[in-house]
Design an enzyme around this catalytic site. Sequence first.
Site, PDB file in Angstrom:
ATOM      1  N   HIS A 269       0.829  -1.208   0.000  1.00 57.82           N
ATOM      2  CA  HIS A 269       0.000   0.000   0.000  1.00 57.82           C
ATOM      3  C   HIS A 269       0.872   1.270   0.000  1.00 57.82           C
ATOM      4  O   HIS A 269       0.759   2.110  -0.899  1.00 57.82           O
ATOM      5  CB  HIS A 269      -0.933   0.004   1.221  1.00 57.82           C
ATOM      6  CG  HIS A 269      -1.799   1.216   1.321  1.00 57.82           C
ATOM      7  ND1 HIS A 269      -3.098   1.241   0.875  1.00 57.82           N
ATOM      8  CD2 HIS A 269      -1.555   2.468   1.802  1.00 57.82           C
ATOM      9  CE1 HIS A 269      -3.605   2.448   1.067  1.00 57.82           C
ATOM     10  NE2 HIS A 269      -2.690   3.211   1.644  1.00 57.82           N
ATOM     11  N   GLU A 270       1.746   1.386   0.996  1.00 65.27           N
ATOM     12  CA  GLU A 270       2.578   2.594   1.072  1.00 65.27           C
ATOM     13  C   GLU A 270       3.529   2.638  -0.127  1.00 65.27           C
ATOM     14  O   GLU A 270       3.836   3.720  -0.639  1.00 65.27           O
ATOM     15  CB  GLU A 270       3.363   2.649   2.385  1.00 65.27           C
ATOM     16  CG  GLU A 270       2.504   2.645   3.663  1.00 65.27           C
ATOM     17  CD  GLU A 270       1.407   3.707   3.720  1.00 65.27           C
ATOM     18  OE1 GLU A 270       1.569   4.782   3.096  1.00 65.27           O
ATOM     19  OE2 GLU A 270       0.372   3.455   4.367  1.00 65.27           O
ATOM     20  N   HIS A 273       1.754   4.392  -2.855  1.00 63.06           N
ATOM     21  CA  HIS A 273       1.829   5.854  -2.701  1.00 63.06           C
ATOM     22  C   HIS A 273       3.208   6.350  -3.130  1.00 63.06           C
ATOM     23  O   HIS A 273       3.343   7.367  -3.800  1.00 63.06           O
ATOM     24  CB  HIS A 273       1.650   6.242  -1.227  1.00 63.06           C
ATOM     25  CG  HIS A 273       0.234   6.229  -0.723  1.00 63.06           C
ATOM     26  ND1 HIS A 273      -0.755   6.973  -1.303  1.00 63.06           N
ATOM     27  CD2 HIS A 273      -0.337   5.594   0.340  1.00 63.06           C
ATOM     28  CE1 HIS A 273      -1.896   6.785  -0.615  1.00 63.06           C
ATOM     29  NE2 HIS A 273      -1.670   5.948   0.375  1.00 63.06           N
ATOM     30  N   GLU A 299      -4.959   7.646  -2.992  1.00 57.35           N
ATOM     31  CA  GLU A 299      -5.347   6.344  -2.446  1.00 57.35           C
ATOM     32  C   GLU A 299      -5.674   5.361  -3.572  1.00 57.35           C
ATOM     33  O   GLU A 299      -5.544   4.147  -3.401  1.00 57.35           O
ATOM     34  CB  GLU A 299      -6.535   6.476  -1.487  1.00 57.35           C
ATOM     35  CG  GLU A 299      -6.214   7.195  -0.175  1.00 57.35           C
ATOM     36  CD  GLU A 299      -5.142   6.517   0.663  1.00 57.35           C
ATOM     37  OE1 GLU A 299      -4.964   5.291   0.525  1.00 57.35           O
ATOM     38  OE2 GLU A 299      -4.469   7.216   1.437  1.00 57.35           O
TER      39      GLU A 299
HETATM   40 ZN    ZN Z   1      -2.982   5.296   1.873  1.00 53.08          ZN
END
Ligand code: ZN
Length: 504
Positions: A269-270, A273, A299
């Site tokens: 997830h990170e 980003h 997101e």
């Molecule tokens: Zn996030």
Amino acid sequence: MSKKSEELQAYLKEISLYDHVVELLYWDMETSVPKLGQAAHVEAMTKFSTDSFTMSTSEKMGALLDALAEPEEYEALDDMWKFIVTRMKRDYDKNKRIPVELYEAFTRERAESGNAWREAKNASDFAMFAPHLKKMIERTREITAYTDPGKEVYDALLDQYEEGMDSASIDKLFEELKAELVPLVDKILEAQSRREDAQEDALFRKTFDVNGQRAVQDMLLEYIGFRRDAGCVGETEHPFTLNFNSKDVRISNHYHEDEPISAMFSAIHEGGHGIFEQNVNPDYDNTAAGSCSYMGIHESQSRFYENILGRRRSFWTPIYDRLGELLPEFKEIPFDAFYRRINRVKNSLIRTEADEVTYCFHIILRYEMEKAIFRDHVAVEDLPALWNQKMQEYLHITPQNDAEGILQDMHWSDGSFGYFPSYLLGSIYDGMYLETVEEELGSVDRLLEEGRIGEITKWLNTHIHQYGSTRTPKEVLAAVCGREVSAKPLMRYFTEKYTEIYDL
Ligand code: ZN
């Protein structure tokens, strides 16, 4: 470049140095400052952050932006600087109205509130945090009255995180989703309850070495394309991403000995980003064009990697053996059991550990809580009870304490009201991107199985990442998918995927 635009550039450079220090202090505050050192950190952050704010809203800045907005100067600018001047002028006019003393007080109180939240969460005591939350809500109302006079507060907040989104549009999307999601989740949960998996559960009930988890995280980050020469990983209570510019993007992670899957998916997830920020056009660094300021779009990238790609069997096919090499406990876990585990749907208390389907309910709950705070003026003391009531309504469970209930997220402690819907908007956009990627590149499963994940990352770089903030969310969707936002593709994805997994 005209003299005026050179002057603006030099001034922006100076301001960016202050911002750099603020970000560094923030990173340090999250990763390593000892408890007794917090106060001095807060003082330094308040000073540098207020200085940056003062420069950004100064007469000098106003005069430079006015001069560059004059037709003759403006027309001579290239597209990037046209965007920067227009965007900065809009933000300048808004922020200029905030009294510096108010900004300074808010900055200090926000840092104090963050520290109070951490302590309250550790003690699982909402009452310790309540006065700070009250302050954050009051300050948010006050500041919004200056930045967006006449605008309904919660709509102004939503627009701040996802430009062009208001609660009427979000209500419509979330209702559209809920209508089909509630019956689908009921069906899945029924199938889940019939599935005998005590033996399978036992496979995951052991201790997973934290160093091994770090090695798996590094392997995953490399696999998806997070560059280590322009990024690093720190350790924090809650994973997050912080970018200085496209060449220095920091992500963090947290490792649970008994729950290795958590750190894997946080890393993906990170990392998503991070990949976004590393691939913004470097010419945009440290300007209003650089970094992506739309949180739904942001997101959508982290969640595309985490869910749309990361929870697919084909994502793990080329690397599952590596998992066992780096974290030997996984040698005993059959691939199929792992795949079922990462897609197990279950009503649970903690948002960040929820599966991708029930996760939607965690966000709808928070969205409704924020509307209750800003529209219905529900008193802070009454919020835990409202939280628990909504948990019952959507997820049919009740938290045993505040730490696993209303205190679990940090967002409200730093005044980020209006952020939560971004997560679900991100997933809704992902459903749309998935259809477009498959139209343009063919089957995502085939690409992943053949180890060609790089082609998907490249597609995202080209169609989304490089533009940073220069395209608004609506423009991104129009340019990438050629249509308006809809929750239908996400629902189609959920329905197809879980019908297969649970044999519905
Ligand atoms: Zn996030």
